[in-house]
Design a protein around this motif. Structure first.
Motif, PDB file in Angstrom:
ATOM      1  N   TYR A   1      28.989  29.125  42.371  1.00 50.08           N
ATOM      2  CA  TYR A   1      30.219  29.486  41.670  1.00 50.08           C
ATOM      3  C   TYR A   1      31.057  28.241  41.338  1.00 50.08           C
ATOM      4  O   TYR A   1      31.441  28.015  40.185  1.00 50.08           O
ATOM      5  CB  TYR A   1      31.019  30.441  42.581  1.00 50.08           C
TER       6      TYR A   1
ATOM      7  N   MET B   1      45.624  42.382  34.706  1.00 48.67           N
ATOM      8  CA  MET B   1      46.813  42.143  35.541  1.00 48.67           C
ATOM      9  C   MET B   1      47.347  40.720  35.365  1.00 48.67           C
ATOM     10  O   MET B   1      47.141  39.862  36.201  1.00 48.67           O
ATOM     11  CB  MET B   1      46.452  42.422  37.009  1.00 48.67           C
TER      12      MET B   1
ATOM     13  N   VAL C   1      39.457  37.197  44.332  1.00 50.02           N
ATOM     14  CA  VAL C   1      40.534  37.023  43.353  1.00 50.02           C
ATOM     15  C   VAL C   1      40.907  38.308  42.587  1.00 50.02           C
ATOM     16  O   VAL C   1      42.083  38.639  42.471  1.00 50.02           O
ATOM     17  CB  VAL C   1      40.163  35.885  42.364  1.00 50.02           C
ATOM     18  N   GLY C   2      39.889  39.024  42.078  1.00 49.64           N
ATOM     19  CA  GLY C   2      40.165  40.251  41.312  1.00 49.64           C
ATOM     20  C   GLY C   2      40.826  41.294  42.191  1.00 49.64           C
ATOM     21  O   GLY C   2      41.820  41.932  41.811  1.00 49.64           O
TER      22      GLY C   2
HETATM   23  P1  GDP Z   1      35.937  36.639  43.709  1.00 53.54           P
HETATM   24  O1  GDP Z   1      35.135  37.014  44.940  1.00 53.54           O
HETATM   25  O2  GDP Z   1      37.008  35.654  43.984  1.00 53.54           O
HETATM   26  O3  GDP Z   1      35.107  36.353  42.498  1.00 53.54           O
HETATM   27  O4  GDP Z   1      36.775  37.926  43.344  1.00 53.54           O
HETATM   28  P2  GDP Z   1      36.420  39.437  43.091  1.00 53.54           P
HETATM   29  O5  GDP Z   1      34.996  39.742  43.303  1.00 53.54           O
HETATM   30  O6  GDP Z   1      37.436  40.247  43.804  1.00 53.54           O
HETATM   31  O7  GDP Z   1      36.796  39.546  41.581  1.00 53.54           O
HETATM   32  C1  GDP Z   1      36.051  39.076  40.523  1.00 53.54           C
HETATM   33  C2  GDP Z   1      36.152  40.086  39.423  1.00 53.54           C
HETATM   34  O8  GDP Z   1      37.509  40.427  39.195  1.00 53.54           O
HETATM   35  C3  GDP Z   1      35.606  39.584  38.103  1.00 53.54           C
HETATM   36  O9  GDP Z   1      34.504  40.362  37.738  1.00 53.54           O
HETATM   37  C4  GDP Z   1      36.765  39.774  37.123  1.00 53.54           C
HETATM   38  O10 GDP Z   1      36.345  40.278  35.881  1.00 53.54           O
HETATM   39  C5  GDP Z   1      37.670  40.764  37.842  1.00 53.54           C
HETATM   40  N1  GDP Z   1      39.074  40.589  37.481  1.00 53.54           N
HETATM   41  C6  GDP Z   1      39.837  39.496  37.659  1.00 53.54           C
HETATM   42  N2  GDP Z   1      41.071  39.705  37.166  1.00 53.54           N
HETATM   43  C7  GDP Z   1      41.090  40.968  36.667  1.00 53.54           C
HETATM   44  C8  GDP Z   1      42.080  41.756  36.015  1.00 53.54           C
HETATM   45  O11 GDP Z   1      43.229  41.347  35.804  1.00 53.54           O
HETATM   46  N3  GDP Z   1      41.714  43.024  35.653  1.00 53.54           N
HETATM   47  C9  GDP Z   1      40.451  43.513  35.863  1.00 53.54           C
HETATM   48  N4  GDP Z   1      40.181  44.750  35.464  1.00 53.54           N
HETATM   49  N5  GDP Z   1      39.496  42.784  36.476  1.00 53.54           N
HETATM   50  C10 GDP Z   1      39.815  41.536  36.871  1.00 53.54           C
END
Ligand code: GDP
Length: 313
Positions: free
Chosen positions: A159, A297, A16-17
């Motif tokens: 999760y 974002m 997601v991030g």
């Molecule tokens: P997941 O596998 O779906 O959990 O996704 P990721 O590992 O790619 O992303 C999770 C991380 O993305 C988390 O630690 C969040 O804090 C970070 N994150 C989500 N949205 C944002 C944002 O808008 N800005 C920043 N800087 N971090 C984000």
């Protein structure tokens, strides 16, 4: 894969991030010049189907069919099949829409026919019109498990089902020591114009990629072209359990803790403007050039702004 081409950007991504950032990137540059190594530690088999959550989120984002509100799955989705699946299976916690299930069925079919994860990813991307190149971190299954006081559970279960509540006693990347980067990955690391570590979970999204044998070693060799973006803002995650997992790892839950974890592979680090007090500390103590920017974002405009800034460095 064109290994010798040199004008591409390589990203390391979770779900997601990462997808939020990649959404911005894909709006400000040609997707064809983008290659993305994606975490597959969250992969899971449910309802007899092979599910790769992070690969799907990134694929749907680049195909512009993602549900941007939820951050995963297709937009304009229905959940009819899931209602019946939940009658058949005792898996009430997992959500997948009808269109999403089609991807899982297709992937499972290709797996049964002997295709590798990388080949399947390539086919799904082609069919959905994704021009960027997505590369799973490895072809092997290396599921992430969280050890809790009540026992070991799959990361997706921790999760979604457990809402990240149980205490984290250990994090296990099962079988990672025997995994290998997908063919051509190391060449991409060498040849990329720039490598960007997306704002993803440092432990179970980027950490899994770095744990694939040889990956971190080769990234270290080209640390002069690697830029990281902090997923931690003001000592907290925007979403997900990165804070708890960083604590388990003994890291400070801050952008400083993230920088420390990536110290050997980074030359540039983007921290959120709200964390500007850390800039000097990271530069002085870790020797990483640090920039501040609004990294939250919340809409496409912010995603594009951040993407332009990072790509322009
Ligand atoms: P997941 O596998 O779906 O959990 O996704 P990721 O590992 O790619 O992303 C999770 C991380 O993305 C988390 O630690 C969040 O804090 C970070 N994150 C989500 N949205 C944002 C944002 O808008 N800005 C920043 N800087 N971090 C984000």
């Amino acid at each position: 894969m064109t290994f010798n081409q040199k004008n591409f950007i390589l990203l390391l991504a979770g779900g997601v991030g990462a997808a939020k950032f990649i959404d911005g990137v894909a709006h400000v540059m040609d997707q064809k010049e983008l290659k993305i190594i994606v975490n597959t530690g969250d992969d899971i088999e449910l309802f007899g189907l092979r599910i790769c959550p992070d690969l799907d989120i990134i694929t749907y984002t680049l195909a512009n069919i993602i549900d941007r509100e939820k951050g995963w799955g297709f937009k304009d989705e229905s959940f009819n099949s899931l209602k019946i699946l939940k009658k058949y299976y005792d898996i009430g916690w997992f959500n997948a829409g009808d269109k999403d299930l089609a991807t899982h069925i297709y992937r499972t079919d290709l797996f049964k026919r002997g295709f590798s994860k990388a080949e399947i990813t390539k086919r799904i991307c082609q069919k959905l019109g994704v021009k960027a190149k997505l590369i799973p971190m490895c072809n092997e299954d290396t599921p992430t498990y969280i050890e809790t006081p009540k026992g070991k559970i799959n990361f997706e279960q921790y999760y979604i089902k457990e809402a990240c509540k149980p205490e984290v006693l250990n994090v296990i990347f099962k079988g990672i020591e025997k995994a290998k980067p997908v063919k051509g990955t190391i060449q991409l690391i060498k040849n990329a114009k720039k490598i960007i570590i997306c704002p993803s979970n440092p432990i179970v999204s980027i950490g899994t990629i770095l744990a694939v044998p040889d990956m971190r070693k080769h990234l270290r060799k080209v640390s002069n072209k690697i830029i990281g973006i902090s997923p931690i803002i003001e000592g907290a995650t925007v979403k997900g359990p990165a804070d708890k997992l960083m604590k388990w790892k003994g890291l400070d839950v801050s952008c400083f803790g993230v920088a420390k974890y990536y110290q050997d592979i980074l030359s540039y680090f983007i921290i959120d403007i709200r964390d500007k007090k850390y800039k000097k500390k990271i530069e002085r103590e870790l020797g990483i050039n640090t920039y501040t920017f609004d990294t939250l974002m919340v809409d496409l405009k912010k995603k594009k702004k951040l993407a332009r800034f990072v790509l322009g460095l």
